[in-house]
Every structure is written in structure tokens, then in C-alpha cells.
Design a protein around this motif. Sequence first.
Motif, PDB file in Angstrom:
ATOM      1  N   ILE A 139       0.869  -1.168   0.000  1.00  0.00           N
ATOM      2  CA  ILE A 139       0.000   0.000   0.000  1.00  0.00           C
ATOM      3  C   ILE A 139       0.910   1.223   0.000  1.00  0.00           C
ATOM      4  CG2 ILE A 139      -0.187  -0.024   2.531  1.00  0.00           C
ATOM      5  CD1 ILE A 139      -2.987   1.118   0.196  1.00  0.00           C
ATOM      6  N   LEU A 140       0.565   2.225  -0.803  1.00  0.00           N
ATOM      7  CA  LEU A 140       1.386   3.423  -0.924  1.00  0.00           C
ATOM      8  C   LEU A 140       0.589   4.635  -0.471  1.00  0.00           C
ATOM      9  CD1 LEU A 140       1.873   1.478  -3.663  1.00  0.00           C
ATOM     10  CD2 LEU A 140       3.683   3.123  -4.008  1.00  0.00           C
ATOM     11  N   ALA A 141       1.247   5.534   0.236  1.00  0.00           N
ATOM     12  CA  ALA A 141       0.620   6.782   0.678  1.00  0.00           C
ATOM     13  C   ALA A 141       1.541   7.934   0.298  1.00  0.00           C
ATOM     14  CB  ALA A 141       0.378   6.767   2.182  1.00  0.00           C
ATOM     15  N   TYR A 142       0.947   8.980  -0.276  1.00  0.00           N
ATOM     16  CA  TYR A 142       1.738  10.121  -0.747  1.00  0.00           C
ATOM     17  C   TYR A 142       0.969  11.402  -0.457  1.00  0.00           C
ATOM     18  CZ  TYR A 142       4.276  13.231  -3.949  1.00  0.00           C
ATOM     19  OH  TYR A 142       5.002  14.261  -4.479  1.00  0.00           O
ATOM     20  N   SER A 143       1.673  12.403   0.051  1.00  0.00           N
ATOM     21  CA  SER A 143       1.064  13.712   0.285  1.00  0.00           C
ATOM     22  C   SER A 143       2.034  14.795  -0.164  1.00  0.00           C
ATOM     23  CB  SER A 143       0.708  13.899   1.765  1.00  0.00           C
ATOM     24  OG  SER A 143       1.872  13.862   2.569  1.00  0.00           O
ATOM     25  N   ALA A 144       1.478  15.912  -0.626  1.00  0.00           N
ATOM     26  CA  ALA A 144       2.303  17.018  -1.102  1.00  0.00           C
ATOM     27  C   ALA A 144       1.451  18.274  -1.178  1.00  0.00           C
ATOM     28  CB  ALA A 144       2.912  16.701  -2.468  1.00  0.00           C
ATOM     29  N   ALA A 145       2.113  19.391  -1.454  1.00  0.00           N
ATOM     30  CA  ALA A 145       1.441  20.673  -1.653  1.00  0.00           C
ATOM     31  C   ALA A 145       1.808  21.199  -3.029  1.00  0.00           C
ATOM     32  CB  ALA A 145       1.853  21.669  -0.573  1.00  0.00           C
ATOM     33  N   ALA A 146       0.912  22.007  -3.621  1.00  0.00           N
ATOM     34  CA  ALA A 146       1.165  22.578  -4.940  1.00  0.00           C
ATOM     35  C   ALA A 146       0.328  23.835  -5.109  1.00  0.00           C
ATOM     36  CB  ALA A 146       0.836  21.576  -6.042  1.00  0.00           C
ATOM     37  N   MET A 147       0.864  24.805  -5.841  1.00  0.00           N
ATOM     38  CA  MET A 147       0.120  26.012  -6.173  1.00  0.00           C
ATOM     39  C   MET A 147      -0.731  25.733  -7.406  1.00  0.00           C
ATOM     40  SD  MET A 147       0.850  28.165  -3.833  1.00  0.00           S
ATOM     41  CE  MET A 147       0.056  29.599  -4.571  1.00  0.00           C
ATOM     42  N   VAL A 148      -2.049  25.865  -7.248  1.00  0.00           N
ATOM     43  CA  VAL A 148      -2.990  25.624  -8.339  1.00  0.00           C
ATOM     44  C   VAL A 148      -3.808  26.892  -8.551  1.00  0.00           C
ATOM     45  CG1 VAL A 148      -4.880  24.191  -9.182  1.00  0.00           C
ATOM     46  CG2 VAL A 148      -3.103  23.177  -7.739  1.00  0.00           C
ATOM     47  N   ASP A 149      -3.567  27.570  -9.664  1.00  0.00           N
ATOM     48  CA  ASP A 149      -4.275  28.821  -9.982  1.00  0.00           C
ATOM     49  C   ASP A 149      -4.181  29.826  -8.835  1.00  0.00           C
ATOM     50  OD1 ASP A 149      -4.997  27.761 -12.434  1.00  0.00           O
ATOM     51  OD2 ASP A 149      -6.898  26.967 -11.686  1.00  0.00           O
ATOM     52  N   GLY A 150      -2.989  29.941  -8.263  1.00  0.00           N
ATOM     53  CA  GLY A 150      -2.759  30.919  -7.212  1.00  0.00           C
ATOM     54  C   GLY A 150      -3.193  30.495  -5.825  1.00  0.00           C
ATOM     55  N   ILE A 151      -3.720  29.293  -5.677  1.00  0.00           N
ATOM     56  CA  ILE A 151      -4.167  28.789  -4.372  1.00  0.00           C
ATOM     57  C   ILE A 151      -3.320  27.582  -4.002  1.00  0.00           C
ATOM     58  CG2 ILE A 151      -6.088  27.819  -3.058  1.00  0.00           C
ATOM     59  CD1 ILE A 151      -7.989  29.260  -4.924  1.00  0.00           C
TER      60      ILE A 151
END
Length: 386
Positions: free
Chosen positions: A288-300
Motif C-alpha cells: 500500500i502506498l501513501a503520498y502527500s504534497a502541496a502545490a500552487m494551483v491557480d494561485g491557491i
Amino acid sequence: MVGAALVAALAINPLSIRAQRKKNSGPRALAVVTWNGDSSTPESSTSVLTPVAILVEGRFYDAELYQAQPEPLAVDAGVIYDILKNGDPVGTFTVGGARQDKGIWYGLGHFDAKKEKQTQVAKSAPLAPSATTETDDDRPKLRRGPAPPPAPKEQTDAVLNNIDRDPERPTLRRQTAEERKAKSAATPAKEFVPPAMHMAVAVSDAGGPEARPFVFRAKPGETDQLRAAMEKLARAELDKQRKASKSPETKVATGRRPRSAPQASSPPLALQDAKFGVFDINGNNAPILAYSAAAMVDGIKKYITVAAWEEIDESLRKIFTQVTDDHHLDVYPRLEIIDAIDARGNGRGELLFRAFGDQGNRFVLYHPGPDSLELLFDSASAQSER
């Protein structure tokens, strides 16, 4: 003689089985040990234990509230926790004393790294009794030993200051949309910065099974390939949201869409603050794999968490997706994988996440099913979902 022996065995075995079940039905405490610094294992005297949940008769309860007199049972002096990484013991943490900070109970004590000879001796030697009061005789028993002296207050303050937990339980009242909008206009949202600290799962169970590793036996380069596949999956989910959030094109009176020049494809989203875990929780090397991250999407700034099984053909079968942002953390917290943990003492792994909400953070425990993640426990509530 054989018949008499068989009758005696049948008469004795049910009693021994019931005794074994009674022994193993005692409380099983789950916790998280936190420490600062560059070490990959907890610091010996300055690590801090945060109680998460206690399993009693198949049900999870909030470890900060269970049998509190006033200290919770989970941080009684002398309670011993096995510190685990991917299910493998890396040492033990013995609680020397409890401390309450901003309404949250913590255990202070001493970490001892795993040593093979000491482990074998500990298994054969009886547990040493701890200093308890007369009222403790009626309380359930976790694994115990002699209580070490707790570290001086100033040495653990730095760790406690980094544990960004909500000092109060969530209330029923939530901010209205107008209140959130006014607050956002008055003070711009702060960018999320991961805390500079390390975490490891911990288990205390006087009659539980031996720990089983959840390490995935990967082929050379396979872990990197799985991580890249999860990154691709996360970007695809964020792209779906980006396309869905854009308003549809207006139509002319004839009902036909106006012609427009083809638009260039958007560049791949840059993923930040990524956390990745791969675990063989069922012992069949199907991870089982778990992945989390953050990204800027349309300024948010968006936060995404995905979980997936690897199939026999090495493809991924997604079973969980959660996307949120700073304005929706009250409903959809940002999730960050900590580790797999045998929460129920059945030899199978569950996934423990740290959940960042609008009023602090907490811990949530999920069972990976064939098609979804099933919530077992959320420390924002007083007991398990099941």
C-alpha cells in the motif's frame, strides 16, 4: 491411558485458551514519539511521547482521556512503549512522568535503542513492578517497568513547542463563510511550513503479539518508480480539480460554442513538501502506498493526499484521494503519513496519519481496504468510528 489424557487435555485447553484471550484482551496503547535534531532515532532523554489511542475490547478510545486520574493511563510512570519503524522495533521508551501543556498530556521519559542481547533478556525476564498507588490496582495494565527520572523541563520545552496540536477539543460551532472571508481579508493566509521534527509510532501492550515488520521488499529502483507513479497520480488529481473549477465557456444564441485559439497545455504542477510511504501491511509483498504534497494551483495552495495499492501488473489502484486548502481545513484536514502500525494486535498494519486542521492538528488511523481507506479512529472525537 490415552483416553484419560485426551479427556484431561479437553478439560484443560478451554481454560488455557480463555486465560490467553483474557491476557491479550487488555489495553493496547498507541502513541507517537517526537524529537528534534538530525538523529534518525529518538533522543535518549529529551523525546516526548504523545498518547493517541487505547484499544480495549476491540474499540479505540482517546488515550488522553482513558482512565485519567488525572494523568491518563497511557502516560503512567513506568509504562513501556516499543518504538517502531515500518513495524520493526528500534528501541523502547519508558515513561518517567507525565506533563500537561496547553491542555494536552505528554509522557516524558527515556529512550533505549534496541540491542539484541537486551531484547532476549527482556523477553525471558519478568517485568519489574512500578511504583503505583493503591488505586492503580483497579486500573488496566499496560506493559510496565521501572520508571526513569524525567528529563528537566527546559530540555523538553523545545520539543513541546514544535508539537503543533490543538490545545482544545473541536467545538460544534464553526466559522461562517462571512467570518472566514473577513478574517482572510484582514490577515493574509500564512504559508504552511512543516514542523522541524521527527515522529515515530509507539505501542504498549502487556499481552500483545510480537511486532511484525511492514517493510516492502522492493527490487532495485522499484521504490523510486513507485514514488514517481504516485507523484503522477497526485498531479492528475490536482489537474482534475483545476479543470473542474474553471467556469464553462459561454454559448452564443445558436447554442454553438464560439471558436477559440487552441491553448497551450499547462506545465506540470510543482509538488512541494512531499511525504511518501510504502508498506507491506499484509505480509504478501503487495504494498500500500501513501503520498502527500502541496502545490500552487491557480494561485491557491492545495494539499493533496493519495493512497493506492500496487497491482500484480505493477499498475496502481487508487483507493483514496483528499484535496484541501487553507480555507477548508475545518472540513478536510491536510493529511501526512507517519507510519504503518499494528493498531489492533492482529499482525496487520493500519496507516497512521497526522491531520492538520484549522485549529491545530491531530492523529487519524485508517484501515486500508480493497477499495477505500476506512477510518478507524480520529483523535478529534472521543472514541473510534467502529
